[in-house]
Scaffold this motif. Structure first.
Motif, mmCIF file in Angstrom:
data_model
loop_
_atom_site.group_PDB
_atom_site.id
_atom_site.type_symbol
_atom_site.label_atom_id
_atom_site.label_comp_id
_atom_site.label_asym_id
_atom_site.label_seq_id
_atom_site.Cartn_x
_atom_site.Cartn_y
_atom_site.Cartn_z
ATOM 1 N N LEU A 92 -10.701 6.909 -10.637
ATOM 2 C CA LEU A 92 -12.047 6.459 -10.992
ATOM 3 C C LEU A 92 -12.332 6.555 -12.493
ATOM 4 C CD1 LEU A 92 -14.017 7.873 -7.929
ATOM 5 C CD2 LEU A 92 -13.349 5.506 -8.366
ATOM 6 N N PRO A 93 -11.942 7.657 -13.168
ATOM 7 C CA PRO A 93 -12.130 7.675 -14.629
ATOM 8 C C PRO A 93 -11.333 6.563 -15.327
ATOM 9 C CG PRO A 93 -11.778 9.897 -13.806
ATOM 10 C CD PRO A 93 -11.479 8.971 -12.665
ATOM 11 N N LYS A 110 -13.151 3.348 -14.888
ATOM 12 C CA LYS A 110 -14.332 3.345 -15.749
ATOM 13 C C LYS A 110 -13.946 3.021 -17.193
ATOM 14 C CE LYS A 110 -18.469 6.082 -16.679
ATOM 15 N NZ LYS A 110 -19.211 7.324 -16.329
ATOM 16 N N ALA A 132 -13.051 -0.627 -17.516
ATOM 17 C CA ALA A 132 -14.236 -1.488 -17.544
ATOM 18 C C ALA A 132 -14.929 -1.424 -18.904
ATOM 19 C CB ALA A 132 -15.202 -1.066 -16.438
ATOM 20 N N GLU A 133 -15.033 -0.217 -19.438
ATOM 21 C CA GLU A 133 -15.706 -0.052 -20.732
ATOM 22 C C GLU A 133 -14.927 -0.732 -21.849
ATOM 23 O OE1 GLU A 133 -17.849 4.288 -19.847
ATOM 24 O OE2 GLU A 133 -15.868 4.191 -20.835
ATOM 25 N N LYS A 169 -20.564 -5.526 -15.308
ATOM 26 C CA LYS A 169 -20.002 -4.265 -15.804
ATOM 27 C C LYS A 169 -20.894 -3.072 -15.476
ATOM 28 C CE LYS A 169 -17.783 -4.035 -19.684
ATOM 29 N NZ LYS A 169 -17.407 -3.982 -21.121
ATOM 30 N N GLU A 170 -22.206 -3.226 -15.652
ATOM 31 C CA GLU A 170 -23.118 -2.108 -15.393
ATOM 32 C C GLU A 170 -23.067 -1.689 -13.929
ATOM 33 O OE1 GLU A 170 -27.873 -0.997 -15.702
ATOM 34 O OE2 GLU A 170 -27.090 -2.820 -16.665
ATOM 35 N N LEU A 190 -19.795 0.137 -13.138
ATOM 36 C CA LEU A 190 -19.794 1.517 -13.616
ATOM 37 C C LEU A 190 -20.669 2.411 -12.736
ATOM 38 C CD1 LEU A 190 -19.981 0.892 -17.476
ATOM 39 C CD2 LEU A 190 -17.998 1.622 -16.154
ATOM 40 N N GLN A 191 -21.802 1.891 -12.266
ATOM 41 C CA GLN A 191 -22.665 2.659 -11.360
ATOM 42 C C GLN A 191 -21.946 2.954 -10.042
ATOM 43 O OE1 GLN A 191 -26.204 0.272 -10.987
ATOM 44 N NE2 GLN A 191 -27.085 1.004 -12.914
ATOM 45 N N ILE A 201 -18.757 3.283 -9.602
ATOM 46 C CA ILE A 201 -17.742 4.314 -9.853
ATOM 47 C C ILE A 201 -18.383 5.706 -9.819
ATOM 48 C CG2 ILE A 201 -16.226 5.297 -11.618
ATOM 49 C CD1 ILE A 201 -15.470 2.443 -12.399
ATOM 50 N N ASP A 202 -19.556 5.849 -10.429
ATOM 51 C CA ASP A 202 -20.249 7.145 -10.404
ATOM 52 C C ASP A 202 -20.594 7.552 -8.972
ATOM 53 O OD1 ASP A 202 -20.108 7.368 -13.145
ATOM 54 O OD2 ASP A 202 -22.077 6.460 -13.495
ATOM 55 N N LYS A 213 -17.448 8.704 -7.112
ATOM 56 C CA LYS A 213 -17.030 10.069 -7.459
ATOM 57 C C LYS A 213 -17.733 11.087 -6.572
ATOM 58 C CE LYS A 213 -15.729 9.653 -12.349
ATOM 59 N NZ LYS A 213 -16.056 10.076 -13.743
#
Length: 412
Positions: free
Chosen positions: A90-91, A94, A97-98, A335-336, A339-340, A342-343, A346
């Motif tokens: 997951l990191p 992330k 993606a960033e 993208k946003e 990323l959400q 992925i959080d 986790k």
């Protein structure tokens, strides 16, 4: 297309009508695992004076103990893989993606898929072992029943008190059969309600937000909670109504299981009293609990099959995500949301890993300590010692309550 966005994956491929909608589903293993050794212990105590049957049950109990050891190792592997997903995959996704580096993401997705494939193979092997072992236990039960029929021919006439107790036992067994049927019926109702929810969620398959979230967070509860938070979803009221119905049905089933547990405890009480009377009248103590052992093993096997399906689904989702890593929607337009998701993933995978470790600890205790009663032959105990130990084990069984995980328990 919807709002210029492509659908990444069909929601119908993401959820299945099983018990894996919550990260806590693995906890359903625990009551059956704890009950198994105690039921073996009761059966063992009932066989004083029957050395051949005593050896048979010792053999089956040792086989179960070894199988639980393998289950312990599997659960540790599940916990380890969950940890790898949280701390490695997951990191990495992330970061990819960033930095807008899909190749970097695909590399880690391929590695994660190897972890998943390995676990699926291990679970399949364990499920096969449970199936073979349960067949052996069933055969042993048949041997016991034959021995009991022979013993009955030599028993004295039952006293009136014995007959009265036997009638109570027969009535309780009938009640147990009826409530077991009700529990099965409630399982079907829950299955049907889940199917309705799945169909409704499937209507959101043109919504990329839900598709992305679902690929990364494979738990149905989380998907439903995500939909509740969406401002523009027209299906909220209908989904909420279905969810409320599911909650009511699940709670009703939980009450049935509690009632079933109470009936089982009453059965054990009356069986114990009947056993005492038979001992006093020099009759055979023939209470055998292997039927319940079989049910516990079957329940564990069923949950492991769900675990297999769960990991297979996760592997499929990773494949889908890998295929879509070149899509503009994921890396730029969405993208946003990515990323959400992925959080959220986790948090859910951390919960799953913790639950796997809890289950691992229980199986570790079962594999290492719970079968020490086999070190002492029941034939070497006096009747008073046997009955005292029987009462102690029965009290431990009564403390194990149905640990029903509520798949509908979502904070709205």
């Amino acid at each position: 297309m919807a709002d210029g966005k492509v659908c990444l994956v069909s929601i119908s491929e993401l959820v299945s009508s099983d018990s894996t909608g919550s990260p806590e589903f693995i906890q359903q293993l625990l009551p059956s695992a704890e009950r198994t050794a105690l039921l073996y212990h009761l059966s063992y105590l009932c066989l004083g004076g029957f050395p051949n049957l005593e050896r048979l049950i010792r053999k089956r109990a040792v086989e179960t103990q070894l199988l639980f050891g393998s289950s312990e190792a599997l659960l540790m592997k599940c916990a380890g893989t969950s940890n790898n997903l949280v701390k490695s995959l997951l990191p990495s996704l992330k970061l990819a993606a960033e930095k807008n580096k899909p190749q970097f993401a695909r590399k880690f997705l391929e590695r994660a898929k190897e972890w998943i494939d390995s676990i699926v193979m291990d679970v399949k092997e364990i499920v096969k072992k449970y199936d073979e072992h349960n067949s052996d236990v069933a055969a042993t039960t048949s041997d016991f029943n034959t021995e009991k029929e022979e013993a009955k021919k030599k028993q004295q006439q039952q006293t009136s008190e014995m007959k009265e107790l036997q009638k109570i036992i027969d009535d309780l067994e009938a009640q147990h059969a009826n409530i077991s049927k009700e529990i099965q019926d409630s399982e079907k109702k829950i299955e049907e309600k889940n199917s309705e929810i799945h169909e409704l969620i499937n209507e959101t398959q043109t919504n990329t937000d839900v598709a992305i979230f679902s690929m990364i967070v494979p738990f149905l509860e989380s998907i439903i909670s995500f939909i509740y938070k969406m401002k523009y979803t027209s299906m909220k009221d209908e989904l909420r109504a279905l969810h409320d119905d599911l909650t009511k049905t699940t709670e009703a089933q939980k009450r049935l299981k509690e009632e079933e547990c109470d009936i089982q405890n009453k059965l054990m009480d009356n069986q114990l009293n009947l056993a005492k009377l038979k001992i006093e009248n020099d009759q055979v103590l023939s209470i055998i609990h292997l039927d319940e052992v079989q049910k516990c093993l079957s329940r564990i096997q069923q949950i492991l099959i769900q675990l297999q399906k769960f990991w297979e689904k996760v592997g499929s989702l990773l494949d889908t995500l890998k295929e879509k890593t070149s899509a503009r929607d994921v890396w730029i337009d969405m993208k946003e949301e990515f990323l959400q998701s992925i959080d959220a993933a986790k948090e859910e995978w951390t919960k799953f890993g913790i639950n796997c470790m809890n289950a691992n600890k229980i199986f570790s205790i079962q594999a290492n300590d719970a079968y020490r009663f086999l070190e002492v032959s029941p034939s070497s105990l006096s009747e008073e010692e046997r009955m005292k130990e029987y009462q102690s084990v029965k009290e431990k069984l009564e403390k194990i309550r149905p640990n029903t995980v509520n798949p509908a328990a979502i904070t709205l």
